[in-house]
Design a protein around this motif. Structure first.
Motif, PDB file in Angstrom:
ATOM      1  N   LEU A 144       0.887  -0.636   0.106  1.00 36.98           N
ATOM      2  CA  LEU A 144      -0.060   0.048   0.511  1.00 36.98           C
ATOM      3  C   LEU A 144       0.402   1.334   0.128  1.00 36.98           C
ATOM      4  N   VAL A 145       0.666   2.269  -0.687  1.00 37.08           N
ATOM      5  CA  VAL A 145       1.410   3.441  -0.679  1.00 37.08           C
ATOM      6  C   VAL A 145       0.404   4.589  -1.115  1.00 37.08           C
ATOM      7  N   GLN A 146       0.796   5.811  -1.160  1.00 38.38           N
ATOM      8  CA  GLN A 146      -0.036   7.231  -1.525  1.00 38.38           C
ATOM      9  C   GLN A 146       0.502   7.067  -3.121  1.00 38.38           C
ATOM     10  N   ALA A 147      -0.869   7.900  -3.662  1.00 39.08           N
ATOM     11  CA  ALA A 147      -0.644   8.316  -4.602  1.00 39.08           C
ATOM     12  C   ALA A 147       0.548   9.133  -4.911  1.00 39.08           C
TER      13      ALA A 147
ATOM     14  N   GLY B  21       3.862   8.488  -4.602  1.00 40.05           N
ATOM     15  CA  GLY B  21       4.923   7.502  -3.894  1.00 40.05           C
ATOM     16  C   GLY B  21       5.300   6.276  -5.153  1.00 40.05           C
TER      17      GLY B  21
ATOM     18  N   LYS C  10      -0.364   6.272  -9.243  1.00 41.74           N
ATOM     19  CA  LYS C  10      -1.570   6.713  -8.954  1.00 41.74           C
ATOM     20  C   LYS C  10      -2.554   6.110  -8.395  1.00 41.74           C
ATOM     21  N   PRO C  11      -3.502   6.411  -7.998  1.00 48.03           N
ATOM     22  CA  PRO C  11      -4.344   5.531  -7.528  1.00 48.03           C
ATOM     23  C   PRO C  11      -5.174   4.568  -8.739  1.00 48.03           C
TER      24      PRO C  11
ATOM     25  N   THR D  26      -3.699   0.940  -9.253  1.00 47.44           N
ATOM     26  CA  THR D  26      -3.591  -0.287  -8.367  1.00 47.44           C
ATOM     27  C   THR D  26      -4.441  -1.043  -8.952  1.00 47.44           C
TER      28      THR D  26
ATOM     29  N   VAL E  85      -2.432   1.343  -4.595  1.00 51.79           N
ATOM     30  CA  VAL E  85      -2.451   3.334  -4.367  1.00 51.79           C
ATOM     31  C   VAL E  85      -3.159   4.266  -3.990  1.00 51.79           C
ATOM     32  N   SER E  86      -3.191   4.518  -2.783  1.00 51.44           N
ATOM     33  CA  SER E  86      -4.553   5.420  -2.554  1.00 51.44           C
ATOM     34  C   SER E  86      -4.139   7.078  -2.518  1.00 51.44           C
ATOM     35  N   SER E  87      -5.782   7.645  -2.446  1.00 48.36           N
ATOM     36  CA  SER E  87      -4.800   8.694  -2.979  1.00 48.36           C
ATOM     37  C   SER E  87      -5.379  10.149  -1.507  1.00 48.36           C
TER      38      SER E  87
END
Length: 118
Positions: free
Chosen positions: A11-14, A16, A89-90, A93, A116-118
Protein backbone atom coordinates in the motif's frame (compact mmCIF):
# COMPACT_ATOMS: atom_id res chain seq x y z
CA UNK A 1 8.28 -26.76 -14.05
CA UNK A 2 9.27 -23.10 -14.10
CA UNK A 3 8.13 -20.97 -11.19
CA UNK A 4 7.95 -17.19 -11.04
CA UNK A 5 7.74 -15.63 -7.59
CA UNK A 6 6.82 -11.97 -7.18
CA UNK A 7 7.42 -9.73 -4.21
CA UNK A 8 7.34 -6.07 -3.31
CA UNK A 9 3.68 -5.15 -3.52
CA UNK A 10 1.92 -3.14 -0.87
CA UNK A 11 0.00 0.00 0.00
CA UNK A 12 1.36 3.39 -0.98
CA UNK A 13 0.02 6.91 -1.23
CA UNK A 14 -0.46 8.59 -4.58
CA UNK A 15 2.84 10.00 -5.81
CA UNK A 16 4.83 7.34 -4.01
CA UNK A 17 7.01 4.52 -5.32
CA UNK A 18 7.19 0.75 -5.14
CA UNK A 19 9.59 -1.78 -6.55
CA UNK A 20 8.37 -5.21 -7.60
CA UNK A 21 10.67 -8.17 -8.06
CA UNK A 22 10.16 -11.44 -9.90
CA UNK A 23 12.56 -14.34 -9.40
CA UNK A 24 12.50 -17.31 -11.75
CA UNK A 25 13.34 -20.87 -10.76
CA UNK A 26 15.27 -21.30 -14.02
CA UNK A 27 17.97 -19.46 -15.94
CA UNK A 28 16.08 -16.56 -17.49
CA UNK A 29 18.04 -16.80 -20.73
CA UNK A 30 15.66 -19.64 -21.68
CA UNK A 31 12.91 -17.00 -21.99
CA UNK A 32 12.32 -14.94 -25.11
CA UNK A 33 10.97 -12.17 -22.94
CA UNK A 34 9.69 -11.40 -19.47
CA UNK A 35 7.32 -8.74 -18.30
CA UNK A 36 4.58 -7.54 -16.03
CA UNK A 37 0.81 -7.56 -16.42
CA UNK A 38 -1.80 -6.17 -14.08
CA UNK A 39 -5.45 -6.80 -13.37
CA UNK A 40 -7.67 -4.32 -11.59
CA UNK A 41 -10.99 -5.39 -10.02
CA UNK A 42 -13.63 -5.92 -12.68
CA UNK A 43 -11.17 -5.42 -15.53
CA UNK A 44 -9.24 -7.65 -17.87
CA UNK A 45 -5.59 -8.39 -17.34
CA UNK A 46 -3.48 -5.89 -19.27
CA UNK A 47 0.11 -5.68 -20.35
CA UNK A 48 2.26 -3.22 -18.42
CA UNK A 49 5.76 -3.78 -19.77
CA UNK A 50 8.00 -6.35 -21.40
CA UNK A 51 11.76 -6.74 -21.71
CA UNK A 52 13.60 -9.00 -24.14
CA UNK A 53 15.82 -11.64 -22.58
CA UNK A 54 17.00 -14.35 -24.96
CA UNK A 55 15.50 -13.00 -28.16
CA UNK A 56 17.61 -10.42 -29.94
CA UNK A 57 16.18 -7.55 -31.91
CA UNK A 58 13.23 -6.83 -29.66
CA UNK A 59 12.86 -3.71 -27.55
CA UNK A 60 11.56 -2.99 -24.11
CA UNK A 61 7.93 -1.88 -24.29
CA UNK A 62 5.64 0.02 -21.96
CA UNK A 63 1.91 0.55 -21.96
CA UNK A 64 1.00 4.19 -22.54
CA UNK A 65 -0.44 4.76 -19.03
CA UNK A 66 2.90 3.89 -17.38
CA UNK A 67 5.40 5.40 -19.80
CA UNK A 68 7.80 7.72 -18.03
CA UNK A 69 6.80 6.41 -14.60
CA UNK A 70 7.63 2.69 -14.64
CA UNK A 71 10.96 1.07 -15.47
CA UNK A 72 11.60 -2.62 -16.00
CA UNK A 73 15.05 -4.09 -15.56
CA UNK A 74 16.64 -7.51 -15.49
CA UNK A 75 19.29 -9.08 -13.27
CA UNK A 76 20.73 -12.05 -15.10
CA UNK A 77 22.82 -13.19 -12.14
CA UNK A 78 19.74 -13.38 -9.93
CA UNK A 79 17.42 -14.76 -12.64
CA UNK A 80 15.14 -11.86 -11.88
CA UNK A 81 13.34 -8.91 -13.35
CA UNK A 82 12.23 -5.87 -11.41
CA UNK A 83 9.66 -3.17 -11.94
CA UNK A 84 10.35 0.26 -10.47
CA UNK A 85 7.10 2.19 -10.20
CA UNK A 86 7.27 5.91 -9.51
CA UNK A 87 4.64 8.65 -9.32
CA UNK A 88 2.02 6.05 -8.58
CA UNK A 89 -1.63 6.90 -9.16
CA UNK A 90 -4.80 5.37 -7.70
CA UNK A 91 -5.55 3.92 -11.14
CA UNK A 92 -2.38 1.84 -10.85
CA UNK A 93 -4.10 -0.20 -8.15
CA UNK A 94 -4.18 -3.82 -9.31
CA UNK A 95 -2.73 -7.26 -8.86
CA UNK A 96 0.57 -7.33 -10.73
CA UNK A 97 1.67 -10.56 -12.38
CA UNK A 98 5.10 -11.52 -13.60
CA UNK A 99 5.10 -13.23 -16.99
CA UNK A 100 7.67 -15.13 -19.02
CA UNK A 101 7.53 -16.90 -22.36
CA UNK A 102 9.71 -19.46 -24.08
CA UNK A 103 9.35 -21.98 -26.88
CA UNK A 104 7.33 -24.25 -24.59
CA UNK A 105 4.72 -21.72 -23.53
CA UNK A 106 3.82 -19.01 -21.04
CA UNK A 107 4.53 -18.84 -17.32
CA UNK A 108 2.84 -16.73 -14.66
CA UNK A 109 3.57 -15.76 -11.10
CA UNK A 110 0.95 -15.83 -8.38
CA UNK A 111 0.53 -12.06 -8.40
CA UNK A 112 1.25 -9.32 -5.90
CA UNK A 113 -1.23 -6.65 -4.81
CA UNK A 114 -0.42 -2.98 -5.36
CA UNK A 115 -2.80 -0.49 -3.78
CA UNK A 116 -2.40 3.26 -4.29
CA UNK A 117 -4.45 5.48 -2.02
CA UNK A 118 -5.53 8.98 -3.01
Amino acid sequence: QVRLVESGGGLVQAGGSLRLSCVASANIFRFNAMGWYRQAPGKQRELVTTIPIGRSGDSTTYADPVKGRFTISRDIAKNAVSLQMNSLKPEDTAVYYCHAEDSYGDYWGQGTQVTVSS
